[in-house]
Design a protein around this motif. Structure first.
Motif, mmCIF file in Angstrom:
data_model
loop_
_atom_site.group_PDB
_atom_site.id
_atom_site.type_symbol
_atom_site.label_atom_id
_atom_site.label_comp_id
_atom_site.label_asym_id
_atom_site.label_seq_id
_atom_site.Cartn_x
_atom_site.Cartn_y
_atom_site.Cartn_z
ATOM 1 N N ALA A 72 33.525 36.731 42.287
ATOM 2 C CA ALA A 72 32.718 37.637 43.116
ATOM 3 C C ALA A 72 32.078 38.746 42.282
ATOM 4 O O ALA A 72 31.056 39.303 42.680
ATOM 5 C CB ALA A 72 33.585 38.247 44.217
ATOM 6 N N ARG A 73 32.665 39.073 41.134
ATOM 7 C CA ARG A 73 32.143 40.142 40.285
ATOM 8 C C ARG A 73 31.266 39.621 39.143
ATOM 9 O O ARG A 73 30.757 40.398 38.357
ATOM 10 C CB ARG A 73 33.296 40.966 39.735
ATOM 11 C CG ARG A 73 33.927 41.825 40.809
ATOM 12 C CD ARG A 73 35.261 42.409 40.362
ATOM 13 N NE ARG A 73 35.842 43.212 41.411
ATOM 14 C CZ ARG A 73 36.468 42.742 42.480
ATOM 15 N NH1 ARG A 73 36.586 41.451 42.667
ATOM 16 N NH2 ARG A 73 36.979 43.549 43.385
ATOM 17 N N ALA A 74 31.130 38.314 39.063
ATOM 18 C CA ALA A 74 30.296 37.733 38.003
ATOM 19 C C ALA A 74 28.839 38.131 38.224
ATOM 20 O O ALA A 74 28.397 38.310 39.352
ATOM 21 C CB ALA A 74 30.432 36.216 38.009
ATOM 22 N N THR A 75 28.141 38.286 37.140
ATOM 23 C CA THR A 75 26.716 38.619 37.203
ATOM 24 C C THR A 75 25.911 37.363 36.928
ATOM 25 O O THR A 75 26.445 36.387 36.397
ATOM 26 C CB THR A 75 26.373 39.690 36.143
ATOM 27 O OG1 THR A 75 26.577 39.112 34.845
ATOM 28 C CG2 THR A 75 27.232 40.930 36.298
ATOM 29 N N PRO A 76 24.634 37.378 37.252
ATOM 30 C CA PRO A 76 23.801 36.210 36.920
ATOM 31 C C PRO A 76 23.795 35.921 35.414
ATOM 32 O O PRO A 76 23.608 34.787 35.003
ATOM 33 C CB PRO A 76 22.417 36.605 37.405
ATOM 34 C CG PRO A 76 22.655 37.640 38.454
ATOM 35 C CD PRO A 76 23.900 38.364 38.027
ATOM 36 N N ALA A 77 24.037 36.954 34.605
ATOM 37 C CA ALA A 77 24.030 36.778 33.156
ATOM 38 C C ALA A 77 25.320 36.148 32.629
ATOM 39 O O ALA A 77 25.368 35.689 31.496
ATOM 40 C CB ALA A 77 23.809 38.127 32.468
ATOM 41 N N GLY A 78 26.390 36.148 33.416
ATOM 42 C CA GLY A 78 27.637 35.574 32.916
ATOM 43 C C GLY A 78 28.822 35.840 33.814
ATOM 44 O O GLY A 78 28.680 36.388 34.905
ATOM 45 N N VAL A 79 29.974 35.462 33.328
ATOM 46 C CA VAL A 79 31.210 35.609 34.084
ATOM 47 C C VAL A 79 31.729 37.039 33.993
ATOM 48 O O VAL A 79 31.309 37.824 33.133
ATOM 49 C CB VAL A 79 32.295 34.637 33.580
ATOM 50 C CG1 VAL A 79 31.857 33.198 33.730
ATOM 51 C CG2 VAL A 79 32.681 34.933 32.153
ATOM 52 N N TYR A 80 32.633 37.365 34.893
ATOM 53 C CA TYR A 80 33.327 38.656 34.868
ATOM 54 C C TYR A 80 34.527 38.479 33.954
ATOM 55 O O TYR A 80 35.573 37.974 34.358
ATOM 56 C CB TYR A 80 33.753 39.026 36.293
ATOM 57 C CG TYR A 80 34.406 40.377 36.434
ATOM 58 C CD1 TYR A 80 33.675 41.546 36.321
ATOM 59 C CD2 TYR A 80 35.759 40.482 36.720
ATOM 60 C CE1 TYR A 80 34.266 42.781 36.487
ATOM 61 C CE2 TYR A 80 36.365 41.717 36.890
ATOM 62 C CZ TYR A 80 35.617 42.862 36.769
ATOM 63 O OH TYR A 80 36.212 44.092 36.933
ATOM 64 N N GLY A 81 34.366 38.873 32.712
ATOM 65 C CA GLY A 81 35.417 38.680 31.717
ATOM 66 C C GLY A 81 36.310 39.891 31.587
ATOM 67 O O GLY A 81 36.151 40.906 32.272
ATOM 68 N N VAL A 82 37.254 39.794 30.669
ATOM 69 C CA VAL A 82 38.226 40.869 30.486
ATOM 70 C C VAL A 82 37.554 42.164 30.034
ATOM 71 O O VAL A 82 37.986 43.262 30.407
ATOM 72 C CB VAL A 82 39.370 40.439 29.529
ATOM 73 C CG1 VAL A 82 38.871 40.271 28.107
ATOM 74 C CG2 VAL A 82 40.546 41.395 29.604
ATOM 75 N N GLY A 83 36.474 42.075 29.271
ATOM 76 C CA GLY A 83 35.761 43.280 28.829
ATOM 77 C C GLY A 83 35.131 44.032 29.989
ATOM 78 O O GLY A 83 35.257 45.255 30.098
ATOM 79 N N GLU A 84 34.462 43.301 30.869
ATOM 80 C CA GLU A 84 33.857 43.922 32.049
ATOM 81 C C GLU A 84 34.941 44.469 32.980
ATOM 82 O O GLU A 84 34.788 45.555 33.547
ATOM 83 C CB GLU A 84 33.010 42.899 32.814
ATOM 84 C CG GLU A 84 31.777 42.431 32.061
ATOM 85 C CD GLU A 84 32.051 41.290 31.076
ATOM 86 O OE1 GLU A 84 31.129 40.950 30.332
ATOM 87 O OE2 GLU A 84 33.184 40.755 31.052
#
Length: 151
Positions: A72-84
């Motif tokens: 749900a927090r993923a952006t069109p540019a990529g996944v919601y990773g540990v850094g984000e």
């Protein structure tokens, strides 16, 4: 060979077998064994998550998020990773009075609709540098275990 002598090797084998069984049990090997430290209750998952956040264990806290929460927090540019995820944690710390020092579960309830039927709202007293405040974290039961929907 005497009966006593014949019994000794069997006795040693039995002791050796018991020793192996005890070592396997201590290591958590077996059917239906829950690994030590594996949270099973919704409140346990929230406490473990907040402890990880408070002790800056970003990866461990991140892995407690439900896959649906990460998606749900993923952006069109990529996944919601540990850094984000960790950027979000640091921003929340800045808004809410500093890093988490301690967290105690004080209650839980079924999450209100439109939440999934398996979702629970966990109320926690969170202590930060600026004081103590109640917060609610939502968890769900996904893929056989409880995980957080709230970051």
């Amino acid at each position: 060979m005497s009966r006593a002598a014949a019994a000794r090797p069997g006795g040693l084998a039995t002791l050796a077998g018991l020793g192996v069984a005890l070592l396997a049990a201590a290591a958590g090997i077996g059917f239906g064994v829950v690994p030590m430290g594996s949270p099973e209750e919704p409140g346990d998952v929230v406490e473990a998550y907040l402890t990880d956040v408070g002790e800056a264990r970003a990866w461990s806290a991140y892995t407690r998020l439900c896959p649906t929460a990460r998606d749900a927090r993923a952006t069109p540019a990529g996944v919601y990773g540990v850094g984000e995820f960790w950027d979000d944690v640091l921003a929340r710390n800045a808004r809410e009075g500093g890093p988490i020092r301690e967290a105690t579960v004080t209650g839980f309830a079924l999450a209100a609709a439109p939440a999934p039927a398996s979702a629970r709202d966990i109320t926690v007293l969170v202590q930060r540098a600026d004081g103590v405040a109640p917060q609610v974290y939502r968890v769900d039961h996904q893929d056989g275990h409880f995980c957080l929907l709230t970051v």
